[in-house]
Motif scaffolding. Sequence first.
Motif, PDB file in Angstrom:
ATOM      1  N   VAL A   1     -26.511 -13.307  43.383  1.00 40.78           N
ATOM      2  CA  VAL A   1     -25.492 -12.260  43.262  1.00 40.78           C
ATOM      3  C   VAL A   1     -26.016 -10.956  43.872  1.00 40.78           C
ATOM      4  O   VAL A   1     -25.299 -10.294  44.628  1.00 40.78           O
ATOM      5  CB  VAL A   1     -25.062 -12.068  41.794  1.00 40.78           C
ATOM      6  CG1 VAL A   1     -24.212 -10.818  41.619  1.00 40.78           C
ATOM      7  CG2 VAL A   1     -24.301 -13.298  41.310  1.00 40.78           C
ATOM      8  N   ARG A   2     -27.265 -10.600  43.578  1.00 41.53           N
ATOM      9  CA  ARG A   2     -27.847  -9.375  44.162  1.00 41.53           C
ATOM     10  C   ARG A   2     -27.875  -9.461  45.684  1.00 41.53           C
ATOM     11  O   ARG A   2     -27.582  -8.481  46.375  1.00 41.53           O
ATOM     12  CB  ARG A   2     -29.251  -9.132  43.620  1.00 41.53           C
ATOM     13  CG  ARG A   2     -29.265  -8.419  42.281  1.00 41.53           C
ATOM     14  CD  ARG A   2     -30.652  -7.932  41.916  1.00 41.53           C
ATOM     15  NE  ARG A   2     -31.599  -9.027  41.729  1.00 41.53           N
ATOM     16  CZ  ARG A   2     -31.774  -9.701  40.610  1.00 41.53           C
ATOM     17  NH1 ARG A   2     -31.066  -9.398  39.537  1.00 41.53           N
ATOM     18  NH2 ARG A   2     -32.659 -10.678  40.533  1.00 41.53           N
ATOM     19  N   ASN A   3     -28.228 -10.632  46.213  1.00 40.63           N
ATOM     20  CA  ASN A   3     -28.251 -10.802  47.668  1.00 40.63           C
ATOM     21  C   ASN A   3     -26.859 -10.626  48.271  1.00 40.63           C
ATOM     22  O   ASN A   3     -26.715  -9.999  49.330  1.00 40.63           O
ATOM     23  CB  ASN A   3     -28.822 -12.168  48.046  1.00 40.63           C
ATOM     24  CG  ASN A   3     -30.306 -12.259  47.814  1.00 40.63           C
ATOM     25  OD1 ASN A   3     -31.006 -11.242  47.746  1.00 40.63           O
ATOM     26  ND2 ASN A   3     -30.808 -13.464  47.682  1.00 40.63           N
ATOM     27  N   LEU A   4     -25.837 -11.158  47.608  1.00 38.90           N
ATOM     28  CA  LEU A   4     -24.477 -10.995  48.109  1.00 38.90           C
ATOM     29  C   LEU A   4     -24.039  -9.533  48.009  1.00 38.90           C
ATOM     30  O   LEU A   4     -23.385  -9.017  48.914  1.00 38.90           O
ATOM     31  CB  LEU A   4     -23.503 -11.913  47.378  1.00 38.90           C
ATOM     32  CG  LEU A   4     -22.073 -11.927  47.914  1.00 38.90           C
ATOM     33  CD1 LEU A   4     -22.028 -12.374  49.385  1.00 38.90           C
ATOM     34  CD2 LEU A   4     -21.193 -12.829  47.067  1.00 38.90           C
ATOM     35  N   GLU A   5     -24.423  -8.865  46.930  1.00 37.38           N
ATOM     36  CA  GLU A   5     -24.111  -7.435  46.802  1.00 37.38           C
ATOM     37  C   GLU A   5     -24.711  -6.647  47.956  1.00 37.38           C
ATOM     38  O   GLU A   5     -24.053  -5.768  48.528  1.00 37.38           O
ATOM     39  CB  GLU A   5     -24.639  -6.895  45.471  1.00 37.38           C
ATOM     40  CG  GLU A   5     -23.864  -7.366  44.274  1.00 37.38           C
ATOM     41  CD  GLU A   5     -24.548  -7.041  42.964  1.00 37.38           C
ATOM     42  OE1 GLU A   5     -23.856  -7.105  41.939  1.00 37.38           O
ATOM     43  OE2 GLU A   5     -25.758  -6.740  42.949  1.00 37.38           O
ATOM     44  N   LYS A   6     -25.948  -6.966  48.308  1.00 31.73           N
ATOM     45  CA  LYS A   6     -26.587  -6.292  49.445  1.00 31.73           C
ATOM     46  C   LYS A   6     -25.838  -6.592  50.729  1.00 31.73           C
ATOM     47  O   LYS A   6     -25.622  -5.709  51.558  1.00 31.73           O
ATOM     48  CB  LYS A   6     -28.046  -6.736  49.583  1.00 31.73           C
ATOM     49  CG  LYS A   6     -28.947  -6.193  48.509  1.00 31.73           C
ATOM     50  CD  LYS A   6     -30.360  -6.735  48.691  1.00 31.73           C
ATOM     51  CE  LYS A   6     -31.224  -6.386  47.505  1.00 31.73           C
ATOM     52  NZ  LYS A   6     -32.540  -7.034  47.586  1.00 31.73           N
ATOM     53  N   GLU A   7     -25.460  -7.839  50.900  1.00 27.43           N
ATOM     54  CA  GLU A   7     -24.720  -8.266  52.095  1.00 27.43           C
ATOM     55  C   GLU A   7     -23.407  -7.499  52.217  1.00 27.43           C
ATOM     56  O   GLU A   7     -23.013  -7.091  53.305  1.00 27.43           O
ATOM     57  CB  GLU A   7     -24.439  -9.765  52.011  1.00 27.43           C
ATOM     58  CG  GLU A   7     -23.804 -10.344  53.216  1.00 27.43           C
ATOM     59  CD  GLU A   7     -24.809 -10.844  54.230  1.00 27.43           C
ATOM     60  OE1 GLU A   7     -24.400 -11.010  55.382  1.00 27.43           O
ATOM     61  OE2 GLU A   7     -25.977 -11.075  53.880  1.00 27.43           O
ATOM     62  N   LEU A   8     -22.748  -7.297  51.088  1.00 33.21           N
ATOM     63  CA  LEU A   8     -21.468  -6.582  51.075  1.00 33.21           C
ATOM     64  C   LEU A   8     -21.661  -5.081  50.911  1.00 33.21           C
ATOM     65  O   LEU A   8     -20.686  -4.344  50.842  1.00 33.21           O
ATOM     66  CB  LEU A   8     -20.564  -7.124  49.958  1.00 33.21           C
ATOM     67  CG  LEU A   8     -20.235  -8.610  50.009  1.00 33.21           C
ATOM     68  CD1 LEU A   8     -19.268  -8.968  48.893  1.00 33.21           C
ATOM     69  CD2 LEU A   8     -19.686  -9.019  51.356  1.00 33.21           C
ATOM     70  N   LYS A   9     -22.918  -4.645  50.822  1.00 34.92           N
ATOM     71  CA  LYS A   9     -23.278  -3.233  50.678  1.00 34.92           C
ATOM     72  C   LYS A   9     -22.647  -2.602  49.433  1.00 34.92           C
ATOM     73  O   LYS A   9     -22.069  -1.523  49.470  1.00 34.92           O
ATOM     74  CB  LYS A   9     -22.903  -2.463  51.935  1.00 34.92           C
ATOM     75  CG  LYS A   9     -23.683  -2.912  53.155  1.00 34.92           C
ATOM     76  CD  LYS A   9     -23.203  -2.228  54.395  1.00 34.92           C
ATOM     77  CE  LYS A   9     -23.997  -2.573  55.620  1.00 34.92           C
ATOM     78  NZ  LYS A   9     -24.257  -3.929  55.939  1.00 34.92           N
ATOM     79  N   LEU A  10     -22.792  -3.318  48.314  1.00 37.30           N
ATOM     80  CA  LEU A  10     -22.298  -2.823  47.026  1.00 37.30           C
ATOM     81  C   LEU A  10     -23.461  -2.599  46.080  1.00 37.30           C
ATOM     82  O   LEU A  10     -24.491  -3.252  46.182  1.00 37.30           O
ATOM     83  CB  LEU A  10     -21.358  -3.843  46.373  1.00 37.30           C
ATOM     84  CG  LEU A  10     -19.992  -4.023  47.031  1.00 37.30           C
ATOM     85  CD1 LEU A  10     -19.239  -5.138  46.332  1.00 37.30           C
ATOM     86  CD2 LEU A  10     -19.199  -2.758  46.978  1.00 37.30           C
ATOM     87  N   HIS A  11     -23.247  -1.723  45.151  1.00 38.17           N
ATOM     88  CA  HIS A  11     -24.231  -1.545  44.080  1.00 38.17           C
ATOM     89  C   HIS A  11     -24.035  -2.690  43.093  1.00 38.17           C
ATOM     90  O   HIS A  11     -22.961  -3.282  43.040  1.00 38.17           O
ATOM     91  CB  HIS A  11     -24.026  -0.200  43.382  1.00 38.17           C
ATOM     92  CG  HIS A  11     -24.234   0.948  44.314  1.00 38.17           C
ATOM     93  ND1 HIS A  11     -25.471   1.299  44.802  1.00 38.17           N
ATOM     94  CD2 HIS A  11     -23.358   1.818  44.858  1.00 38.17           C
ATOM     95  CE1 HIS A  11     -25.356   2.326  45.604  1.00 38.17           C
ATOM     96  NE2 HIS A  11     -24.081   2.665  45.654  1.00 38.17           N
ATOM     97  N   PRO A  12     -25.052  -3.010  42.289  1.00 44.34           N
ATOM     98  CA  PRO A  12     -24.909  -4.110  41.329  1.00 44.34           C
ATOM     99  C   PRO A  12     -23.655  -3.973  40.473  1.00 44.34           C
ATOM    100  O   PRO A  12     -23.281  -2.896  40.052  1.00 44.34           O
ATOM    101  CB  PRO A  12     -26.176  -4.004  40.470  1.00 44.34           C
ATOM    102  CG  PRO A  12     -27.164  -3.343  41.375  1.00 44.34           C
ATOM    103  CD  PRO A  12     -26.351  -2.383  42.224  1.00 44.34           C
ATOM    104  N   VAL A  13     -23.019  -5.112  40.256  1.00 48.82           N
ATOM    105  CA  VAL A  13     -21.788  -5.180  39.487  1.00 48.82           C
ATOM    106  C   VAL A  13     -22.064  -5.824  38.145  1.00 48.82           C
ATOM    107  O   VAL A  13     -22.786  -6.807  38.067  1.00 48.82           O
ATOM    108  CB  VAL A  13     -20.730  -6.045  40.247  1.00 48.82           C
ATOM    109  CG1 VAL A  13     -19.479  -6.203  39.421  1.00 48.82           C
ATOM    110  CG2 VAL A  13     -20.431  -5.443  41.595  1.00 48.82           C
TER     111      VAL A  13
END
Length: 102
Positions: free
Chosen positions: A86-98
């Motif tokens: 999930v953290r890797n996908l957040e980085k990919e999408l340039k989002l802060h942790p959800v």
Amino acid sequence: MDPLAQHINERARQLTRDLLEPHTEVFKGAAELTASGSRALGIVNSELTRLALSCPQTEEKKAIIEGFSRALAQLEWNAEDAADLVRNLEKELKLHPVQSSQ
């Protein structure tokens, strides 16, 4: 969550489950990928990233992350491994942790 974000969440969850479930084996209570699973995971990430490109709103991108997280939980993935994905996908999408409500 607005109806569009809800739909996107469901789509992300369905896509993740459909692509990863055939490549997932539950071992000692935690899911692990089979040998072909890493390729399937790459496809999931690519498809979710592509879905995010059509989502201009941050809330919609967060819905993708939440749907991915929920699908991993439904597939009984090890919580630590799922959190890393999930953290890797957040980085990919340039989002802060959800914060996901699993």
